[in-house]
Design an enzyme around this catalytic site. Structure first.
Site, PDB file in Angstrom:
ATOM      1  N   ASP A 109       0.834  -1.204   0.000  1.00 29.10           N
ATOM      2  CA  ASP A 109       0.000   0.000   0.000  1.00 29.10           C
ATOM      3  C   ASP A 109       0.874   1.261   0.000  1.00 29.10           C
ATOM      4  OD1 ASP A 109      -2.316   1.756   0.530  1.00 29.10           O
ATOM      5  OD2 ASP A 109      -3.325  -0.100   1.054  1.00 29.10           O
ATOM      6  N   HIS A 112      -4.110   6.233   2.489  1.00 28.63           N
ATOM      7  CA  HIS A 112      -4.717   4.967   2.051  1.00 28.63           C
ATOM      8  C   HIS A 112      -4.175   3.777   2.848  1.00 28.63           C
ATOM      9  CE1 HIS A 112      -5.435   1.673  -0.951  1.00 28.63           C
ATOM     10  NE2 HIS A 112      -6.491   2.399  -1.289  1.00 28.63           N
ATOM     11  N   SER A 170     -11.123  -0.847  -1.888  1.00 25.34           N
ATOM     12  CA  SER A 170      -9.921  -0.736  -1.052  1.00 25.34           C
ATOM     13  C   SER A 170     -10.232  -0.910   0.419  1.00 25.34           C
ATOM     14  CB  SER A 170      -9.315   0.664  -1.188  1.00 25.34           C
ATOM     15  OG  SER A 170      -8.440   0.727  -2.258  1.00 25.34           O
TER      16      SER A 170
END
Ligand code: NAG
Ligand code: NAG
Ligand code: NAG
Ligand code: NAG
Ligand code: NAG
Ligand code: NAG
Ligand code: NAG
Length: 762
Positions: free
Chosen positions: A134, A210, A547
């Site tokens: 990530d 994220h 996600s």
């Protein structure tokens, strides 16, 4: 005309020649299993291909040697073609950019909901390690606090890399490892010679948010009193708070280089992770085949080594054939809403209160005292009303909008909500009401700017009100979160749909999990306009996307793994699939965001149910050999498959794509049945992981016109780990054309084992 064409042809081909044939670009050279016999040094291989006057290009960006073999390097198109013919090379492909599955051209991914409130077990440290590929991690987040956790499991062989603003001491017993890779898009760093896997700059620190969000969703420590500026208030925790985390930063805001993603997976496997969570992927439009997809390649070898890989299915829904990360050795995740919604009410001058959706920290007065204007009535000079009604950039006349609340529609999704908000703000409005049937379910976070979103039906009411009075007025109230919302879960509109674009013989996605408005840890955002007046930047953020769904499943898988050390990746996947829920909190079948019944190409086997997945009764085991047969049926050459297997592998003589349906998968997908003639049969084998002496009988839920026979109808087990097989035949003479969906339910009275099927009638 003909001359012009010729000219164009010549100049185009010259252009191609100049830019793509001769200019070196990053490529990935994939060479199969580490046991693949052919063992030339990567550098040696490069030096035979690259002309001697360009010796400085004999350089590896990454070298893969733990879970699989290969490297990435700067090559011309010609050199790449030449290498792909070499003995021992499985595939050579451009080092494309993969996307994060929260940021897509439609903005839907900045939204709303509270945290999936799973009733998971109390906190105790486990040995299960989840690796995430990530954007890095924000280690100071309270979600990564390790208070009370036991020592790091001895199987762990990873590292905590230091980098800019990141020290070894940033890792602890929760965040046990962190690595970063230098060639993220926009910061490609090429070593001048030799191999380099340690770039000279960079850091495992997350500068996007994220990675911090996905990591805390998978295995964040419980944080009491978490909220997003007061919204979604409550205890935030990951799916498996007892598990350990390791971050592999292969992505930046611009996406992730394929070569770095491969390196991250290669490292994660050798570091000793049990589960890898990947919330990224290629665009569904550019899927070419499994062996030029870095995630499919990496996941294949991770799986070979007993590591489960969980991936997001992508955000290219709601069209069919959009699901990605759909290889049969990947656990592919769709996204759903949860039972919490963020309401941002609109009060009209006529007293009507309309429940819109949105996250805002509106400071407008609570009485309807702001003039209300429709965008179409506030067009700038020489601008079509249709553009102004959509809040297109440059379409509004601020003299007509200043100080007012503007109403815009969303008939063109190419202008995102974020852009519309900026356009409305730029036109000096006090707030924006957006009429948007599609996106309304995924609350948009507009920060301190007053915003609310409504569907078409309510939208017409607002427009009628504007028409009905000379001086329409309104206000937008600050957001309140509403829990116990029904129905939930609902398939998110952005969630990518099956069937898979590469093969329809495997049903994808596999399962669904919360991915709409998920509260989890993030980096403290300092963006102007996102922090309400007088508040400190939040440690939490509310995000949407597959996600966000993916790490919920990775967390649930870690939860299963912590109770069942022996269970292989395919057993864990099977347990999650066969126990998934197919009804919502109204007790009705699952629906999609346009209120239709959702089919299996939207939901997969259903919404994960982590607690029941620990006791699935029976499981479908899918072995590495099954995956190698899959590659045979799909059409790859024996030589390629042998390289991936690391040993000589022989494909059956009649390897045809129809046989893919016969692979021992927990669901069934038959891509073609001729409705007029034949019956199609597939076989499945289940393994008893429940009580030793158990007898299961089957019931079938089939669509009308289908005759589904299961033989035998009873499976008798007398010990744990005993296997039994059955055959399912589909007679579809009476069925209508297109996909029909149903399920086989095996039960011994105590366990319910649901195997869903999708059959396409021609
Ligand atoms: C690599 O390049 C550096 C200078 O850029 C040089 O000092 C070093 O000797 C080179 N190493 C090799 C193995 O050629
Ligand atoms: C949570 O926050 C509230 C108010 O902000 C405070 O009264 C309460 O003590 C906090 N609880 C904990 C456990 O920190
Ligand atoms: C609301 O906040 C903005 C700044 O974010 C400020 O300019 C405005 O005056 C405030 N409005 C009211 C009604 O307090
Ligand atoms: C409002 O009035 C305009 C013309 O004045 C018309 O085109 C539009 O359809 C009306 N809208 C509604 C919702 O009645
Ligand atoms: C929802 O399901 C219905 C069928 O039940 C279908 O017609 C519709 O296209 C689906 N909508 C979305 C957004 O997937
Ligand atoms: C299953 O039943 C048989 C015969 O009734 C018995 O001998 C055996 O111990 C049982 N096994 C288990 C695991 O309960
Ligand atoms: C936290 C904040 O500024 N926003 C508002 C959002 O809505 C809640 C509930 O109405 C208010 O308490 C906050 O003032």
């Amino acid at each position: 005309m003909a001359n012009l064409m010729l000219f164009l042809l010549i100049s185009t081909s010259q252009f191609l020649y100049a830019t793509s044939n001769k200019t070196p670009e990053p490529y990935v050279v994939y060479m199969g299993s580490i046991n693949n016999k052919k063992d030339t040094s990567h550098l040696q291989m490069l030096s035979t291909i690259i002309p001697s006057e360009e010796k400085d290009r004999v350089t590896l960006i990454h070298s893969y040697s733990n879970a699989f073999k290969g490297f990435s390097a700067m090559l011309t198109e010609e050199e790449a073609a030449q290498l792909s013919g070499e003995d021992g090379v499985v595939s050579v492909f451009r080092d494309q950019n993969l996307q994060l599955h929260t940021t897509r051209s439609w903005d839907f991914l900045e939204s709303e909901f509270g945290f999936g409130s799973q009733k998971f077990q109390p906190r105790f440290a486990s040995d299960v390690i989840i690796g995430l590929v990530d954007t890095g991690i924000w280690p100071e987040s309270p979600s990564f606090d390790d208070t009370g956790m036991s020592e790091i499991p001895s199987k762990w062989k990873g590292v905590c890399m230091e980098g800019i603003d990141f020290k070894k001491s940033n890792c602890n017993k929760k965040l046990i490892g962190a690595r970063y890779y230098g060639n993220q898009p926009s910061s490609i760093h090429l070593p001048s010679n030799g191999t380099s896997t340690t770039p000279s700059r960079g850091s495992p620190r997350d500068d996007v948010g994220h990675g911090t969000h996905t990591a805390s969703t998978a295995a964040g420590t419980m944080v009491l009193n978490a909220s997003y500026y007061g919204l979604a208030h409550g205890a935030a925790k990951g799916g498996s708070p007892s598990s350990r985390l390791a971050m592999y930063k292969a992505c930046s805001i611009g996406g992730c280089a394929s070569s770095a993603v491969l390196k991250a997976i290669d490292d994660a496997v050798s570091d000793g992770v049990d589960i890898i969570s990947i919330s990224i992927g290629m665009s569904s439009m550019f899927q070419s085949d499994f062996l030029s997809d870095p995630i499919a390649i990496g996941a294949f070898h991770a799986n070979q080594k007993g590591v489960l890989v969980v991936c997001s299915g992508g955000n290219d829904g709601p069209d069919p054939y959009t699901v990605i990360n759909a290889a049969p050795w990947i656990l592919t995740v769709a996204a759903s809403s949860i039972d919490r919604t963020f309401q941002s009410s609109i009060v009209l001058g006529n007293g009507n209160v309309i429940k819109g959706i949105g996250i805002n920290f509106s400071n407008l007065t609570h009485s309807a005292s702001y003039p209300l204007v429709f965008g179409g009535d506030a067009a700038a000079q020489d601008t079509p009303a249709s553009e102004a009604s959509n809040c297109y950039p440059g379409s509004l006349d601020s003299r007509k909008t200043a100080g007012k609340i503007i109403v815009c529609v969303d008939s063109d999704p190419s202008v995102t909500r974020k852009v519309k908000k900026l356009v409305a703000q730029d036109a000096q409005t006090k707030g924006l009401i957006l009429i948007d049937e599609v996106e309304k379910g995924v609350a948009f976070d507009s920060g301190s700017y007053p915003f609310s979103e409504v569907g078409n039906k309510v939208g017409v009411q607002i427009l009628k009100y504007i028409n009905s009075t000379k001086n329409p007025v309104a206000t937008i109230l600050p957001t309140v979160d509403v829990t116990g919302y029904k129905p939930a879960p609902v398939v998110a509109y952005f969630s990518a749909r099956g069937p898979g674009g590469l093969t329809e013989g495997i049903l994808k996605p596999d399962v669904m999990a919360p991915g709409v408005s998920i509260l989890a840890a993030s980096i403290p955002s300092k963006d102007i306009g996102t922090v309400p007046d007088g508040k400190k930047p939040s440690n939490f953020a509310i995000k949407s996307g597959t996600s966000m769904a993916c790490p919920h499943v990775a967390g649930a898988a870690a939860f299963i793994r912590s109770s069942h050390r022996r269970w292989s990746p395919s057993i864990i996947r099977s347990a999650l699939m066969t126990t998934a829920k197919t009804s919502n909190n109204l007790g009705k079948p699952l629906t999609n965001s346009s209120e239709g019944n959702a089919n299996l190409h939207e939901t997969g086997a259903g919404e994960i149910s982590p607690v029941s997945s620990v006791r699935p009764g029976l499981v479908f085991e899918t072995t590495t050999e099954d995956y190698l047969y899959f590659l045979c049926y799909y059409g790859y050459k024996e030589q390629v498959i042998s390289a991936m297997a690391g040993t000589k592998f022989s494909c059956p003589r009649n390897s045809s794509p129809e046989l893919i349906s016969n692979i021992n998968y927990p669901s069934i997908s038959v891509s073609k049945v001729d409705g007029t003639k034949n019956t199609v049969s597939v076989t499945r084998t289940v393994t008893n992981v429940g009580p030793g002496n158990s007898t299961y009988s089957v019931t079938v839920e089939a669509p009308s016109g289908f005759i589904v026979r299961v033989s035998p109808e009873k499976l008798v087990f007398n010990k744990r780990w005993m296997k039994a097989s059955y055959e399912v035949s589909f007679d579809v003479k009476g069925a209508k054309k297109g996909y029909g969906f149903g399920s086989l339910i095996w039960s011994d009275g105590a366990h319910i084992v649901r195997s869903v099927f999708a059959v396409n009638v021609l």
